[in-house]
Scaffold this active site. Sequence first.
Site, PDB file in Angstrom:
ATOM      1  N   VAL A   1       0.816  -1.221   0.000  1.00 13.86           N
ATOM      2  CA  VAL A   1       0.000   0.000   0.000  1.00 13.86           C
ATOM      3  C   VAL A   1       0.855   1.278   0.000  1.00 13.86           C
ATOM      4  CG1 VAL A   1      -2.020  -1.078   1.073  1.00 13.86           C
ATOM      5  CG2 VAL A   1      -0.315   0.057   2.523  1.00 13.86           C
TER       6      VAL A   1
ATOM      7  N   SER B   1      -8.078   2.097  15.187  1.00 17.03           N
ATOM      8  CA  SER B   1      -7.651   1.533  16.478  1.00 17.03           C
ATOM      9  C   SER B   1      -8.177   2.421  17.603  1.00 17.03           C
ATOM     10  CB  SER B   1      -6.117   1.510  16.535  1.00 17.03           C
ATOM     11  OG  SER B   1      -5.673   1.191  17.843  1.00 17.03           O
TER      12      SER B   1
ATOM     13  N   TYR C   1       1.862   5.935  15.701  1.00 14.84           N
ATOM     14  CA  TYR C   1       0.794   4.965  15.416  1.00 14.84           C
ATOM     15  C   TYR C   1      -0.580   5.580  15.744  1.00 14.84           C
ATOM     16  CZ  TYR C   1      -1.950   0.634  15.643  1.00 14.84           C
ATOM     17  OH  TYR C   1      -2.921  -0.343  15.454  1.00 14.84           O
TER      18      TYR C   1
ATOM     19  N   ALA D   1      -1.381   8.711  16.036  1.00 19.61           N
ATOM     20  CA  ALA D   1      -1.691   9.830  15.132  1.00 19.61           C
ATOM     21  C   ALA D   1      -2.168   9.306  13.786  1.00 19.61           C
ATOM     22  CB  ALA D   1      -0.451  10.708  14.962  1.00 19.61           C
ATOM     23  N   SER D   2      -1.539   8.215  13.311  1.00 20.91           N
ATOM     24  CA  SER D   2      -1.964   7.660  12.014  1.00 20.91           C
ATOM     25  C   SER D   2      -3.400   7.149  12.091  1.00 20.91           C
ATOM     26  CB  SER D   2      -1.018   6.535  11.566  1.00 20.91           C
ATOM     27  OG  SER D   2      -1.200   5.354  12.341  1.00 20.91           O
ATOM     28  N   LYS D   3      -3.753   6.532  13.215  1.00 28.72           N
ATOM     29  CA  LYS D   3      -5.098   5.961  13.347  1.00 28.72           C
ATOM     30  C   LYS D   3      -6.144   7.053  13.611  1.00 28.72           C
ATOM     31  CE  LYS D   3      -4.001   1.596  12.707  1.00 28.72           C
ATOM     32  NZ  LYS D   3      -4.482   0.855  11.527  1.00 28.72           N
TER      33      LYS D   3
ATOM     34  N   ILE E   1      -5.957  -6.774  20.421  1.00 27.72           N
ATOM     35  CA  ILE E   1      -6.351  -8.040  19.801  1.00 27.72           C
ATOM     36  C   ILE E   1      -5.098  -8.915  19.661  1.00 27.72           C
ATOM     37  CG2 ILE E   1      -7.426  -9.105  17.768  1.00 27.72           C
ATOM     38  CD1 ILE E   1      -9.330  -7.178  19.252  1.00 27.72           C
TER      39      ILE E   1
HETATM   40  N1  LIG Z   1      -3.706  -6.340  17.043  1.00 27.21           N
HETATM   41  C1  LIG Z   1      -4.202  -5.285  17.647  1.00 27.21           C
HETATM   42  O1  LIG Z   1      -4.261  -5.209  18.891  1.00 27.21           O
HETATM   43  C2  LIG Z   1      -4.768  -4.149  16.834  1.00 27.21           C
HETATM   44  C3  LIG Z   1      -5.515  -3.166  17.511  1.00 27.21           C
HETATM   45  C4  LIG Z   1      -6.055  -2.116  16.798  1.00 27.21           C
HETATM   46  C5  LIG Z   1      -5.878  -2.046  15.436  1.00 27.21           C
HETATM   47  N2  LIG Z   1      -5.145  -2.996  14.792  1.00 27.21           N
HETATM   48  C6  LIG Z   1      -4.978  -2.846  13.351  1.00 27.21           C
HETATM   49  O2  LIG Z   1      -5.412  -4.016  12.699  1.00 27.21           O
HETATM   50  C7  LIG Z   1      -4.716  -4.143  11.462  1.00 27.21           C
HETATM   51  C8  LIG Z   1      -4.163  -5.557  11.362  1.00 27.21           C
HETATM   52  O3  LIG Z   1      -3.186  -5.759  12.373  1.00 27.21           O
HETATM   53  P1  LIG Z   1      -2.880  -7.177  13.043  1.00 27.21           P
HETATM   54  O4  LIG Z   1      -2.937  -6.998  14.499  1.00 27.21           O
HETATM   55  O5  LIG Z   1      -3.694  -8.215  12.395  1.00 27.21           O
HETATM   56  O6  LIG Z   1      -1.322  -7.332  12.700  1.00 27.21           O
HETATM   57  P2  LIG Z   1      -0.525  -8.216  11.666  1.00 27.21           P
HETATM   58  O7  LIG Z   1      -0.830  -9.637  11.827  1.00 27.21           O
HETATM   59  O8  LIG Z   1       0.881  -7.743  11.796  1.00 27.21           O
HETATM   60  O9  LIG Z   1      -1.116  -7.742  10.258  1.00 27.21           O
HETATM   61  C9  LIG Z   1      -0.686  -6.613   9.577  1.00 27.21           C
HETATM   62  C10 LIG Z   1      -1.020  -6.815   8.118  1.00 27.21           C
HETATM   63  O10 LIG Z   1      -0.680  -5.627   7.391  1.00 27.21           O
HETATM   64  C11 LIG Z   1       0.011  -6.007   6.225  1.00 27.21           C
HETATM   65  N3  LIG Z   1       0.890  -4.937   5.780  1.00 27.21           N
HETATM   66  C12 LIG Z   1       1.854  -4.292   6.487  1.00 27.21           C
HETATM   67  N4  LIG Z   1       2.474  -3.391   5.710  1.00 27.21           N
HETATM   68  C13 LIG Z   1       1.888  -3.465   4.483  1.00 27.21           C
HETATM   69  C14 LIG Z   1       2.088  -2.795   3.256  1.00 27.21           C
HETATM   70  N5  LIG Z   1       3.035  -1.867   3.095  1.00 27.21           N
HETATM   71  N6  LIG Z   1       1.282  -3.105   2.209  1.00 27.21           N
HETATM   72  C15 LIG Z   1       0.338  -4.053   2.347  1.00 27.21           C
HETATM   73  N7  LIG Z   1       0.110  -4.729   3.473  1.00 27.21           N
HETATM   74  C16 LIG Z   1       0.883  -4.438   4.524  1.00 27.21           C
HETATM   75  C17 LIG Z   1       0.777  -7.267   6.613  1.00 27.21           C
HETATM   76  O11 LIG Z   1       1.026  -8.081   5.478  1.00 27.21           O
HETATM   77  P3  LIG Z   1       2.437  -8.203   4.704  1.00 27.21           P
HETATM   78  O12 LIG Z   1       3.518  -8.033   5.718  1.00 27.21           O
HETATM   79  O13 LIG Z   1       2.357  -9.563   4.097  1.00 27.21           O
HETATM   80  O14 LIG Z   1       2.388  -7.113   3.685  1.00 27.21           O
HETATM   81  C18 LIG Z   1      -0.245  -7.965   7.495  1.00 27.21           C
HETATM   82  O15 LIG Z   1      -1.117  -8.729   6.711  1.00 27.21           O
HETATM   83  C19 LIG Z   1      -3.640  -3.046  11.455  1.00 27.21           C
HETATM   84  O16 LIG Z   1      -4.087  -1.959  10.691  1.00 27.21           O
HETATM   85  C20 LIG Z   1      -3.543  -2.671  12.908  1.00 27.21           C
HETATM   86  O17 LIG Z   1      -3.085  -1.352  13.084  1.00 27.21           O
HETATM   87  C21 LIG Z   1      -4.584  -4.051  15.456  1.00 27.21           C
END
Ligand SMILES: NC(=O)c1ccc[n+]([C@@H]2O[C@H](COP(=O)([O-])OP(=O)(O)OC[C@H]3O[C@@H](n4cnc5c(N)ncnc54)[C@H](OP(=O)(O)O)[C@@H]3O)[C@@H](O)[C@H]2O)c1
Length: 263
Positions: A75, A154, A167, A169-171, A200
């Site tokens: 992205v 988030s 992080y 600020a981005s969200k 999560i």
């Molecule tokens: N886990 C939490 O507690 C939590 C809480 C609030 C919000 N979130 C949000 O939920 C979303 C998913 O996070 P997650 O916890 O599931 O973590 P994760 O398992 O690390 O997943 C992150 C995903 O983003 C992809 N990604 C990263 N950089 C990218 C890029 N430049 N282009 C395309 N894809 C990219 C990664 O895939 P590749 O590396 O294969 O590209 C991976 O599939 C994120 O936006 C995170 O900020 C998570």
Amino acid sequence: MQKNHDKPVGAAFDLSGKLVMVSGASSGIGLHLAAAMAKAGADVALCARRTERVRQEAEHLEALGGQALGVALDVTSVDSIDQAMHQVQQHFNRAPDVLINCAGVALLKPFLEQTPEELDAVLNVNLRGAFLLAQRTAAAMVEQGGGSIINVASTAGIRPGGFLSSYGASKAGLIHLSKVMAFELARYKVRVNALCPGNIETDMHKEFEDAGFTEALVKRIPQRRFGTSQDLVGAALLLASEAGSYMTGAVLTVDGGQTVNSL
Ligand SMILES: NC(=O)c1ccc[n+]([C@@H]2O[C@H](COP(=O)([O-])OP(=O)(O)OC[C@H]3O[C@@H](n4cnc5c(N)ncnc54)[C@H](OP(=O)(O)O)[C@@H]3O)[C@@H](O)[C@H]2O)c1
């Protein structure tokens, strides 16, 4: 006269005949939500940089009966976004009905220590990347007659979290973007909502656990546990489907009560 008034309640969540595109679908929340959408009847396009992984996961999902495609997507690259959109539209012969804009990276570091390069890296994926992917997808949805965009933000974009300045600020930016998009796109029947998970358990979250924050974090959650990707499925299905047809511009928290804990 209400549309769908006589249908069973569950029918409003059915995604049969819909195409759902998921970024960040190679692991964690994105992968789990892609599978949930497939189980609800949708065809799915799983997008991420780890191409082999999304291709393999797509093969598993095809066993559920619908179509699934693994697509390379970074992205941070406009060319990559355009290529992914093109590939998805060519393969399914239509634009996505739903985008789950889930690609994201985290950075856990004190504000005073975050470098300009680290700031850029976070904003590039979480805000600029989410903006550009949503913009390209929304344009295709407008042409097709409507759609639903779920920006995965988030709770860190709602309340301050220590060591999460870039992080958070981005969200916060993504939440605001979702509201502006909701306003501008409603006339084209494109709904846009921000889904705000709390803590999560995923690969990303492991960084917090490894840093020794588990006990302190759990104490701040009224339900006294971290969430799982499965905890997000109900909210995501609501926002994706006809069941959420009057929802746009919402900021939906799924956080065990974290954002309403007591002062
Ligand atoms: N886990 C939490 O507690 C939590 C809480 C609030 C919000 N979130 C949000 O939920 C979303 C998913 O996070 P997650 O916890 O599931 O973590 P994760 O398992 O690390 O997943 C992150 C995903 O983003 C992809 N990604 C990263 N950089 C990218 C890029 N430049 N282009 C395309 N894809 C990219 C990664 O895939 P590749 O590396 O294969 O590209 C991976 O599939 C994120 O936006 C995170 O900020 C998570």
